[in-house]
Design a protein around this motif. Structure first.
Motif, PDB file in Angstrom:
ATOM      1  N   ASP A 216       0.853  -1.178   0.000  1.00  0.00           N
ATOM      2  CA  ASP A 216       0.000   0.000   0.000  1.00  0.00           C
ATOM      3  C   ASP A 216       0.896   1.238   0.000  1.00  0.00           C
ATOM      4  O   ASP A 216       1.872   1.299   0.739  1.00  0.00           O
ATOM      5  CB  ASP A 216      -0.873   0.021   1.258  1.00  0.00           C
ATOM      6  N   HIS A 218       1.340   5.653  -0.026  1.00  0.00           N
ATOM      7  CA  HIS A 218       0.752   6.935   0.388  1.00  0.00           C
ATOM      8  C   HIS A 218       0.192   7.599  -0.872  1.00  0.00           C
ATOM      9  O   HIS A 218       0.923   7.779  -1.854  1.00  0.00           O
ATOM     10  CB  HIS A 218       1.853   7.781   1.020  1.00  0.00           C
ATOM     11  N   TYR A 313      -8.965   1.020   2.019  1.00  0.00           N
ATOM     12  CA  TYR A 313      -9.435   1.242   3.390  1.00  0.00           C
ATOM     13  C   TYR A 313     -10.957   1.288   3.413  1.00  0.00           C
ATOM     14  O   TYR A 313     -11.566   2.126   2.762  1.00  0.00           O
ATOM     15  CB  TYR A 313      -8.856   2.553   3.931  1.00  0.00           C
ATOM     16  N   LYS A 319      -8.601   7.328   5.091  1.00  0.00           N
ATOM     17  CA  LYS A 319      -7.213   6.889   5.027  1.00  0.00           C
ATOM     18  C   LYS A 319      -6.759   7.149   3.608  1.00  0.00           C
ATOM     19  O   LYS A 319      -7.406   6.691   2.665  1.00  0.00           O
ATOM     20  CB  LYS A 319      -7.132   5.395   5.372  1.00  0.00           C
TER      21      LYS A 319
ATOM     22  N   GLN B  90      -2.148   7.013  11.251  1.00  0.00           N
ATOM     23  CA  GLN B  90      -3.083   6.378  10.319  1.00  0.00           C
ATOM     24  C   GLN B  90      -3.514   5.016  10.872  1.00  0.00           C
ATOM     25  O   GLN B  90      -2.738   4.365  11.577  1.00  0.00           O
ATOM     26  CB  GLN B  90      -2.380   6.142   8.984  1.00  0.00           C
ATOM     27  N   PRO B  91      -4.707   4.548  10.525  1.00  0.00           N
ATOM     28  CA  PRO B  91      -5.070   3.169  10.874  1.00  0.00           C
ATOM     29  C   PRO B  91      -4.021   2.214  10.299  1.00  0.00           C
ATOM     30  O   PRO B  91      -3.485   2.469   9.217  1.00  0.00           O
ATOM     31  CB  PRO B  91      -6.427   2.979  10.189  1.00  0.00           C
ATOM     32  N   ASP B  93      -4.318  -0.991   9.311  1.00  0.00           N
ATOM     33  CA  ASP B  93      -4.704  -2.101   8.447  1.00  0.00           C
ATOM     34  C   ASP B  93      -4.290  -1.863   6.988  1.00  0.00           C
ATOM     35  O   ASP B  93      -4.144  -0.717   6.591  1.00  0.00           O
ATOM     36  CB  ASP B  93      -6.203  -2.385   8.551  1.00  0.00           C
ATOM     37  N   PRO B  94      -4.082  -2.897   6.168  1.00  0.00           N
ATOM     38  CA  PRO B  94      -4.333  -4.314   6.465  1.00  0.00           C
ATOM     39  C   PRO B  94      -3.248  -4.931   7.359  1.00  0.00           C
ATOM     40  O   PRO B  94      -2.084  -4.945   6.985  1.00  0.00           O
ATOM     41  CB  PRO B  94      -4.331  -4.985   5.092  1.00  0.00           C
ATOM     42  N   ARG B 121       3.708   1.767  13.263  1.00  0.00           N
ATOM     43  CA  ARG B 121       2.818   2.810  12.731  1.00  0.00           C
ATOM     44  C   ARG B 121       3.130   4.122  13.444  1.00  0.00           C
ATOM     45  O   ARG B 121       3.201   4.153  14.676  1.00  0.00           O
ATOM     46  CB  ARG B 121       1.346   2.394  12.956  1.00  0.00           C
ATOM     47  N   HIS B 432       1.656   5.501   5.992  1.00  0.00           N
ATOM     48  CA  HIS B 432       0.271   5.138   5.614  1.00  0.00           C
ATOM     49  C   HIS B 432       0.175   3.691   5.122  1.00  0.00           C
ATOM     50  O   HIS B 432      -0.895   3.270   4.684  1.00  0.00           O
ATOM     51  CB  HIS B 432      -0.303   6.067   4.540  1.00  0.00           C
ATOM     52  N   SER B 433       1.249   2.943   5.138  1.00  0.00           N
ATOM     53  CA  SER B 433       1.285   1.579   4.600  1.00  0.00           C
ATOM     54  C   SER B 433       1.694   0.613   5.712  1.00  0.00           C
ATOM     55  O   SER B 433       2.160   1.025   6.763  1.00  0.00           O
ATOM     56  CB  SER B 433       2.321   1.473   3.484  1.00  0.00           C
ATOM     57  N   PRO B 434       1.537  -0.701   5.444  1.00  0.00           N
ATOM     58  CA  PRO B 434       2.107  -1.668   6.370  1.00  0.00           C
ATOM     59  C   PRO B 434       3.628  -1.499   6.430  1.00  0.00           C
ATOM     60  O   PRO B 434       4.243  -1.080   5.458  1.00  0.00           O
ATOM     61  CB  PRO B 434       1.730  -3.014   5.743  1.00  0.00           C
TER      62      PRO B 434
END
Lengths: 462, 462
Positions: A216, A218, A313, A319, B90-91, B93-94, B121, B432-434
């Motif tokens: 993922d 940004h 998301y 997000k 940021q959240p 997930d995933p 994170r 913003h990513s894993p």
């Protein structure tokens, strides 16, 4: 010896409570977490078959969920009816749209069902309709009314494409030998308009995975410069139909059976009220292939629907992510002469060919099934028609359904007998949806009508 | 009095362990389940500000998550630096794509970070970068090196659009009065290529809900005749860009700042290797607006990305449903002169106008922010440039970033001072990513460089 109407009146509460018990077990074949419940349901069906009068019943292992088989052999020289049904159900989600929990059945009245309807996942599709046959057998054996032999083949994988039923049938052709196959897994038009389903659409169910970057990203730092798998998947899906809602996959329509003007004219005579149709499901307008009516679009024409799509998301709030993956589950309903395996390949080839270099597209066929059309000049159809006349006082209308029972065409091919689709549900019963239900009236009417089929079929077969 | 390099060498382990402690608290502002953790993080930041030498620090309530404010007033006649940062993240997930849990920080070496990087994170965005300023203050106060006044405004809503920071600033203009605003929430080009961010894109973040029928329908019985919200949403999204990847919303480009040939030529001189770019994120090709380079697409051009999309059945296996609803979260990055509120309205109006009658489309703006461009001929920019020269031995490159800090333009408007964006992260840090991470080298280099800004800014202000 009781008349069927009397027998139903006397045993109605028990018929309902037995079905309710069956509906309490969450037999979701698509979800491997419910494997134990699948087995529990198969056990319950076996027990009910023996109680209803089968000489024997067994749980037959397959590479997937087991098949329940039962039989009552009355006289080898008499005809044999093979009843097919399924004990598995669709996943119940989205759960928050159910008014009562999907596996805690409740009986409630509704406008269409003033006698009440049983609300539960599988109530109509297909536990309720399958169980009508078990209770009809009970009536016939308890009251010396069974005029022929009967076999039951109740599977656990219908909602996932009957993946191993072909395997089972191939290995049990002798055991399953029959003169006609009887299925209640479809619907009828209305209480005062009985109908018999004479056609089913085929199905090709695909899963698509689009991969962009390896993680993922940004969406600020990379957005605009890197292909976004969700945007790309949306574009791919949008491109699968044109401005007339024709499907654009090359070769998709090549084998589609085109109905004659006369046939289409006859179809248009079926009772149908478009305003009522729109109002019932609260849509501003119908939507479909140009040049065809709503009834035609939903029965004699192929379709392409996204059944599920997800990526990025999907939680609360915002997000700003450019996701690595996007997915879609896409199914196509097929009409006579379309070969589902060929269509699956056409879909896969087309999607992979139009994917831009900036992403990877992987297409995996889930399952499928052939369309089916049954003639109305057979003993089976005429016997069914007479059974409806006895209980409804009306000749049923032959009707092409838009739904699919992917395994049906295989039955005919492997077991060499005709299939009779005596469905008692309504289109509004919300099968595959939250708040699925099955009318008490419909359930009892099915039990009442089925023995007539056995009687007429045996008599006509002499 | 210790030299900054010595002080860092002596305290390095503590600097890291203090940051690790801060990263352990899951301060996810987007998810209301983490409200307590947000407060816990704010408390921790306040404590650290006091320990680092602030005269006072407080947790300031807002209608949303609180702002942490702290200050060290040295001499009212000297300049004041206002440090802005955020303690929310940021959240994560995933979750299954993280190699280690997002709130259990680990330090690991990588190709780009041979000295190790902290994986968690918020490591880079923005706890790590914000905390560099706290540790730089500690150095200055402990070693009599603070040459001016300093104020800290550390908010908890940056990742959800700084919804209430405007509210807070409006009510605290005097308290926040300053001569320059210093922010570390962006990146730099490479270890041997220091850069200062001189532009940020704006943002308009929207949520779209498409409603078809009033319940999920069976895709066999209704498919082909009733509009499928996922198909329709895919078509709507696909139509938002044309074959050249231009955005089709009427009026979208009307105010876009077009850069001159000279400016674009100068941009093209920045070090950039397209093959390495593609390889790093494993894509077959870049993808974007025709007529612009990758660097331009990711900085000076506006974008439209789907950040999340969902509808129908997204579980294991297959479900033949025609869903009632489909949803998408869509954000647009904006460039100078685009007004995010106007763009949000244009988006909403356009999407609602192209929706077919067969569905209902509801568009809800989430949040947004204005683009920002800072001049390079100010005392603030020159002081920052000199600070980098001291520690990197090189003049930093002014660089436009594709990211957004939606609140930045409001700072200038309300507090009448310039913003200096001294970022020390890399684009590859996976914010913003894993597996978000922040290089130990980068963290310490930031702490080393910041005191130089205070020194040069105070001297140049005389």
């Amino acid at each position: 010896m009781a008349d069927i109407k009397d027998y139903i009146a006397k045993n109605k509460d028990r018929f309902l409570s037995e079905l309710v018990d069956l509906l309490k077990i969450p037999s979701i074949s698509a979800d491997s977490n419910y494997k134990d419940d699948m087995l529990k349901t198969a056990e319950a069906v076996k027990k009910k078959l023996l109680e209803a009068g089968c000489d024997s019943a067994e749980i037959c292992e397959t590479p997937g969920h087991p098949v329940v088989y039962g039989e009552k052999i009355f006289d080898k020289d008499l005809p044999t009816v093979l009843v097919y049904g399924h004990y598995d159900v669709q996943p119940p989600d989205p759960l928050d749209l159910w008014d009562s929990p999907p596996f805690e059945p409740v009986i409630k009245e509704s406008e269409i069902h003033p006698e009440g309807a049983i609300y539960a996942r599988g109530a109509c599709d297909d536990k309720g309709q399958m169980f009508m046959h078990v209770k009809a057998l009970e009536y016939m054996t308890q009251n010396d009314k069974l005029p022929c032999n009967v076999k039951f083949m109740i599977e656990g994988e219908e909602e996932v494409g009957s993946e191993h039923l072909g395997w089972f049938i191939e290995r049990n052709k002798e055991k399953l030998a029959n003169d006609v196959i009887l299925i209640s897994d479809t619907g009828m038009i209305a209480k005062d308009t009985p109908s018999i389903t004479t056609g089913l659409r085929g199905l090709s169910y695909m899963e698509v995975e689009v991969t962009g970057p390896n993680r993922d990203l940004h969406s600020g730092l990379y957005g605009g410069a890197v292909a976004n798998p969700i945007n790309i998947l949306s574009e791919l899906i949008a491109s699968l139909t044109d401005e007339n809602n024709h499907i654009t996959i090359p070769g998709f329509y090549d084998k589609v059976e085109e109905l004659s003007k006369e046939e289409r004219k006859k179809m248009a005579e079926a009772p149908y009220d478009e305003e009522a149709y729109k109002e019932k499901i609260d849509i501003g307008d119908v939507h479909g292939e140009a040049g065809y009516s709503t009834l035609e679009r939903a029965s004699i024409r192929p379709t392409l629907d996204v059944n599920g799509m997800w990526g990025g998301y999907i939680g609360e709030g915002a997000k700003t992510v450019l996701p690595a993956k996007a997915y879609a589950k896409i199914s196509m309903r097929l009409v006579p002469n379309q070969d589902w395996e060929e269509i699956s390949q056409l879909f896969k080839k087309h999607l992979e060919s139009i994917a831009p270099k900036s992403v990877k597209v992987e297409v995996t066929p889930h399952h499928g099934g052939y369309p089916y059309v049954t003639p109305i000049d057979t003993i089976g159809y005429r016997a069914a028609s007479k059974a409806y006349e006895d209980t409804f006082g009306k000749t049923p209308i032959p009707q092409r359904s838009g739904g699919s029972i992917p395994i049906v065409s295989l039955f005919e091919q492997e077991l060499k007998s005709k299939i009779i689709l005596m469905g008692f549900g309504f289109d509004t019963d919300a099968i595959h949806s939250p708040n699925e239900h099955f009318g008490v009236w419909n359930y009892l009417k099915g039990i009442e009508t089925i023995p007539g089929f056995y009687k007429h079929f045996t008599e006509m077969s002499k």
